[in-house]
Scaffold this motif. Structure first.
Motif, PDB file in Angstrom:
ATOM      1  N   LYS A 104      40.659 -20.085 -53.717  1.00 32.07           N
ATOM      2  CA  LYS A 104      41.508 -18.912 -53.979  1.00 32.07           C
ATOM      3  C   LYS A 104      41.920 -18.231 -52.674  1.00 32.07           C
ATOM      4  O   LYS A 104      43.083 -17.812 -52.512  1.00 32.07           O
ATOM      5  CB  LYS A 104      40.773 -17.933 -54.893  1.00 32.07           C
ATOM      6  N   LEU A 105      40.979 -18.095 -51.757  1.00 34.14           N
ATOM      7  CA  LEU A 105      41.290 -17.466 -50.472  1.00 34.14           C
ATOM      8  C   LEU A 105      42.304 -18.287 -49.692  1.00 34.14           C
ATOM      9  O   LEU A 105      43.247 -17.748 -49.107  1.00 34.14           O
ATOM     10  CB  LEU A 105      40.012 -17.296 -49.658  1.00 34.14           C
ATOM     11  N   LEU A 106      42.093 -19.595 -49.664  1.00 27.99           N
ATOM     12  CA  LEU A 106      42.973 -20.461 -48.879  1.00 27.99           C
ATOM     13  C   LEU A 106      44.397 -20.465 -49.426  1.00 27.99           C
ATOM     14  O   LEU A 106      45.370 -20.399 -48.670  1.00 27.99           O
ATOM     15  CB  LEU A 106      42.408 -21.880 -48.861  1.00 27.99           C
ATOM     16  N   ALA A 107      44.511 -20.552 -50.749  1.00 27.28           N
ATOM     17  CA  ALA A 107      45.835 -20.678 -51.368  1.00 27.28           C
ATOM     18  C   ALA A 107      46.480 -19.337 -51.682  1.00 27.28           C
ATOM     19  O   ALA A 107      47.667 -19.280 -52.000  1.00 27.28           O
ATOM     20  CB  ALA A 107      45.729 -21.511 -52.648  1.00 27.28           C
ATOM     21  N   GLY A 108      45.703 -18.253 -51.612  1.00 26.72           N
ATOM     22  CA  GLY A 108      46.258 -16.937 -51.921  1.00 26.72           C
ATOM     23  C   GLY A 108      46.527 -16.754 -53.400  1.00 26.72           C
ATOM     24  O   GLY A 108      47.583 -16.233 -53.786  1.00 26.72           O
ATOM     25  N   ILE A 109      45.564 -17.160 -54.240  1.00 25.87           N
ATOM     26  CA  ILE A 109      45.734 -17.022 -55.693  1.00 25.87           C
ATOM     27  C   ILE A 109      44.517 -16.303 -56.274  1.00 25.87           C
ATOM     28  O   ILE A 109      43.442 -16.256 -55.661  1.00 25.87           O
ATOM     29  CB  ILE A 109      45.912 -18.388 -56.388  1.00 25.87           C
ATOM     30  N   GLY A 110      44.684 -15.734 -57.457  1.00 31.79           N
ATOM     31  CA  GLY A 110      43.562 -15.138 -58.174  1.00 31.79           C
ATOM     32  C   GLY A 110      43.001 -13.898 -57.509  1.00 31.79           C
ATOM     33  O   GLY A 110      43.623 -13.294 -56.634  1.00 31.79           O
ATOM     34  N   GLU A 111      41.794 -13.524 -57.906  1.00 32.31           N
ATOM     35  CA  GLU A 111      41.113 -12.341 -57.386  1.00 32.31           C
ATOM     36  C   GLU A 111      39.764 -12.756 -56.811  1.00 32.31           C
ATOM     37  O   GLU A 111      38.800 -12.937 -57.553  1.00 32.31           O
ATOM     38  CB  GLU A 111      40.912 -11.307 -58.496  1.00 32.31           C
ATOM     39  N   PRO A 112      39.671 -12.911 -55.506  1.00 27.30           N
ATOM     40  CA  PRO A 112      38.392 -13.293 -54.898  1.00 27.30           C
ATOM     41  C   PRO A 112      37.314 -12.226 -55.115  1.00 27.30           C
ATOM     42  O   PRO A 112      37.610 -11.063 -55.412  1.00 27.30           O
ATOM     43  CB  PRO A 112      38.732 -13.443 -53.418  1.00 27.30           C
ATOM     44  N   LEU A 113      36.067 -12.624 -54.944  1.00 22.70           N
ATOM     45  CA  LEU A 113      34.928 -11.728 -55.152  1.00 22.70           C
ATOM     46  C   LEU A 113      34.673 -10.836 -53.937  1.00 22.70           C
ATOM     47  O   LEU A 113      33.525 -10.556 -53.596  1.00 22.70           O
ATOM     48  CB  LEU A 113      33.665 -12.548 -55.457  1.00 22.70           C
ATOM     49  N   LEU A 114      35.713 -10.373 -53.304  1.00 22.70           N
ATOM     50  CA  LEU A 114      35.581  -9.430 -52.198  1.00 22.70           C
ATOM     51  C   LEU A 114      35.351  -8.041 -52.779  1.00 22.70           C
ATOM     52  O   LEU A 114      36.186  -7.523 -53.524  1.00 22.70           O
ATOM     53  CB  LEU A 114      36.841  -9.447 -51.332  1.00 22.70           C
ATOM     54  N   GLY A 115      34.213  -7.428 -52.451  1.00 22.03           N
ATOM     55  CA  GLY A 115      33.871  -6.130 -53.018  1.00 22.03           C
ATOM     56  C   GLY A 115      33.217  -6.213 -54.380  1.00 22.03           C
ATOM     57  O   GLY A 115      33.034  -5.198 -55.052  1.00 22.03           O
ATOM     58  N   ARG A 116      32.863  -7.425 -54.817  1.00 23.43           N
ATOM     59  CA  ARG A 116      32.185  -7.614 -56.097  1.00 23.43           C
ATOM     60  C   ARG A 116      31.106  -8.679 -55.932  1.00 23.43           C
ATOM     61  O   ARG A 116      31.297  -9.643 -55.184  1.00 23.43           O
ATOM     62  CB  ARG A 116      33.168  -8.071 -57.185  1.00 23.43           C
ATOM     63  N   VAL A 117      30.008  -8.520 -56.631  1.00 25.30           N
ATOM     64  CA  VAL A 117      28.949  -9.519 -56.647  1.00 25.30           C
ATOM     65  C   VAL A 117      28.822 -10.047 -58.066  1.00 25.30           C
ATOM     66  O   VAL A 117      28.629  -9.276 -59.009  1.00 25.30           O
ATOM     67  CB  VAL A 117      27.591  -8.937 -56.193  1.00 25.30           C
ATOM     68  N   LEU A 118      28.938 -11.353 -58.219  1.00 22.81           N
ATOM     69  CA  LEU A 118      28.717 -11.987 -59.512  1.00 22.81           C
ATOM     70  C   LEU A 118      27.233 -12.331 -59.627  1.00 22.81           C
ATOM     71  O   LEU A 118      26.682 -13.031 -58.765  1.00 22.81           O
ATOM     72  CB  LEU A 118      29.558 -13.255 -59.645  1.00 22.81           C
ATOM     73  N   VAL A 119      26.582 -11.821 -60.662  1.00 23.38           N
ATOM     74  CA  VAL A 119      25.145 -12.037 -60.876  1.00 23.38           C
ATOM     75  C   VAL A 119      24.976 -12.918 -62.109  1.00 23.38           C
ATOM     76  O   VAL A 119      25.527 -12.616 -63.177  1.00 23.38           O
ATOM     77  CB  VAL A 119      24.403 -10.698 -61.067  1.00 23.38           C
ATOM     78  N   ILE A 120      24.225 -13.997 -61.980  1.00 19.93           N
ATOM     79  CA  ILE A 120      24.047 -14.969 -63.057  1.00 19.93           C
ATOM     80  C   ILE A 120      22.577 -15.023 -63.468  1.00 19.93           C
ATOM     81  O   ILE A 120      21.689 -15.146 -62.623  1.00 19.93           O
ATOM     82  CB  ILE A 120      24.512 -16.367 -62.621  1.00 19.93           C
ATOM     83  N   ASP A 121      22.334 -14.932 -64.762  1.00 18.34           N
ATOM     84  CA  ASP A 121      21.032 -15.181 -65.359  1.00 18.34           C
ATOM     85  C   ASP A 121      21.196 -16.414 -66.238  1.00 18.34           C
ATOM     86  O   ASP A 121      21.636 -16.325 -67.382  1.00 18.34           O
ATOM     87  CB  ASP A 121      20.581 -13.967 -66.184  1.00 18.34           C
ATOM     88  N   ALA A 122      20.874 -17.579 -65.684  1.00 16.74           N
ATOM     89  CA  ALA A 122      21.112 -18.829 -66.405  1.00 16.74           C
ATOM     90  C   ALA A 122      20.202 -18.978 -67.618  1.00 16.74           C
ATOM     91  O   ALA A 122      20.594 -19.585 -68.614  1.00 16.74           O
ATOM     92  CB  ALA A 122      20.909 -20.018 -65.462  1.00 16.74           C
TER      93      ALA A 122
END
Length: 368
Positions: free
Chosen positions: A224-242
């Motif tokens: 996403k960062l390279l292509a300039g698409i979507g919403e990167p997780l800058l300023g957000r943390v994704l937390v996973i409980d598998a």
């Protein structure tokens, strides 16, 4: 909203690469120009283990033009349940050799720079220079800090992920983001001296399949960062409980050197020895055991309050019978206890951790 793309596209893809990436090129928002940006991109992947393995596979499959893989380790049998880039025949061989092989198998036009070297504060700038994006797949905070510091100096966006047991965190750090986006650094998530000694995968284990999920997300963030698409997780943390199939998003805001701890910025969690913990318990402190029921069934410190980690994290402000009491959190080796104590302190509760967990308690309190 999307950030500006990090790279200019190559003029054209080869016929073979055009055919190989056809399903990417039909994606709305990515398209041919986005795929040509990926072909022009250089990504540095630090670590070729549990996270680095799926990252390299995903980047190669995506058609990244150049991948630098940095790792000084060799493949071991115990790696194979989660480090999917390696095979039984690779045991004893450098991990970076696997990266070269699998990339050639997936994407013959991707160039791999295999660096069999341990990244340190002394060589980090040299090893990471020239990359459009850095992905950190290492497993010690000493190395993670060196990677993050170098990316801050170089102004390179850093895709960051960490996992142990059944839990993971993924985010993006960037010291020089585009205008209108605040800089976010590793120190904003883990202030200096707040981490303590983190147990290894050998001590607490790691779910192999979770490595694939987290590595895939990290690769997507880079794309996403390279292509300039979507919403990167800058300023957000994704937390996973598998274990409970839960994902949540936590905002991450930058802090300043002069900012004092508040309900939003907890101070470092105090770490107590077994002797200090025993004295605190005698003085009325509550011992909170955050292990799972199958673990506490094998034994607990007498008088402990038993609340597994996940229910505690779901509502730390109201999990305790007496939120005004002093709490000392314990678990097997201390990692889960640190997470619990940090959450309790955010809720305004006086929480400390038994350093080293129950293994340390037993070691220090068994008479000679």
């Amino acid at each position: 909203m999307p950030l500006p793309p990090l790279v200019e596209p190559v003029a054209a893809l080869s016929d073979a690469e055009t055919a190989r990436t056809a399903r990417h090129r039909t994606l709305a928002g990515l398209g041919d120009i986005g795929q040509r940006r990926l072909a022009a991109a250089h990504v540095a992947v630090v670590g070729a283990g549990g996270l680095g393995s799926p990252v390299v596979l995903a980047l190669a499959g995506a058609g990244i033009g150049s991948i630098t893989v940095i790792d000084d380790d060799e493949v071991e049998h115990s790696n194979l349940h989660r480090q999917v880039m390696h095979r039984h025949a690779d045991v004893g061989s450098p991990k970076v050799d696997s990266a070269t092989r699998v990339t050639a198998d997936l994407s013959p036009e991707t160039v791999v720079h295999a660096v069999r070297e341990r990244l340190t504060p002394d060589n980090a700038d040299r090893l990471l220079a020239g990359a459009h994006v850095v992905i950190d797949g290492t497993d010690t905070f000493e190395t993670r800090s060196a990677v993050a510091d170098a990316c801050e100096r170089l102004g390179t966006p850093l895709v960051w992920g960490v996992l142990q047991e059944f839990h993971a965190q993924i985010t993006v750090f960037w010291s020089t983001p585009p205008a209108g986006h605040p800089a976010v650094r590793l120190a904003d998530l883990y202030p200096p001296d707040s981490v303590g000694e983190v147990p290894t995968c050998a001590q607490v284990g790691v779910l192999g399949a979770l490595c694939l999920q987290v590595g895939g997300i990290m690769a997507i963030e880079a794309l996403k960062l390279l292509a300039g698409i979507g919403e990167p997780l800058l300023g957000r943390v994704l937390v996973i409980d598998a274990l409970r199939s839960r994902q949540l998003e936590v905002p991450l805001r930058p802090t300043t050197a002069t900012e004092t701890p508040t309900a939003k910025t907890p101070s470092a969690v105090p770490m107590l020895t077994a002797e200090q913990t025993r004295a605190a318990q005698d003085a009325g402190a509550t011992l909170l055991d955050v292990r799972e029921p199958f673990e506490t069934a094998t034994g607990v410190i007498p008088g402990s309050l038993l609340i597994p980690l996940d229910p505690l994290l779901a509502n730390p402000a109201h999990a305790l019978p007496d939120p005004t009491a002093r709490v000392i959190v314990v678990c097997a080796v201390g990692f889960r206890a640190q997470r619990a104590a940090a959450a309790l302190r955010l809720a305004g509760i006086d929480a400390s951790v038994l350093a080293g967990g129950l293994a340390e308690w037993r070691f220090e309190t068994v008479p000679a």
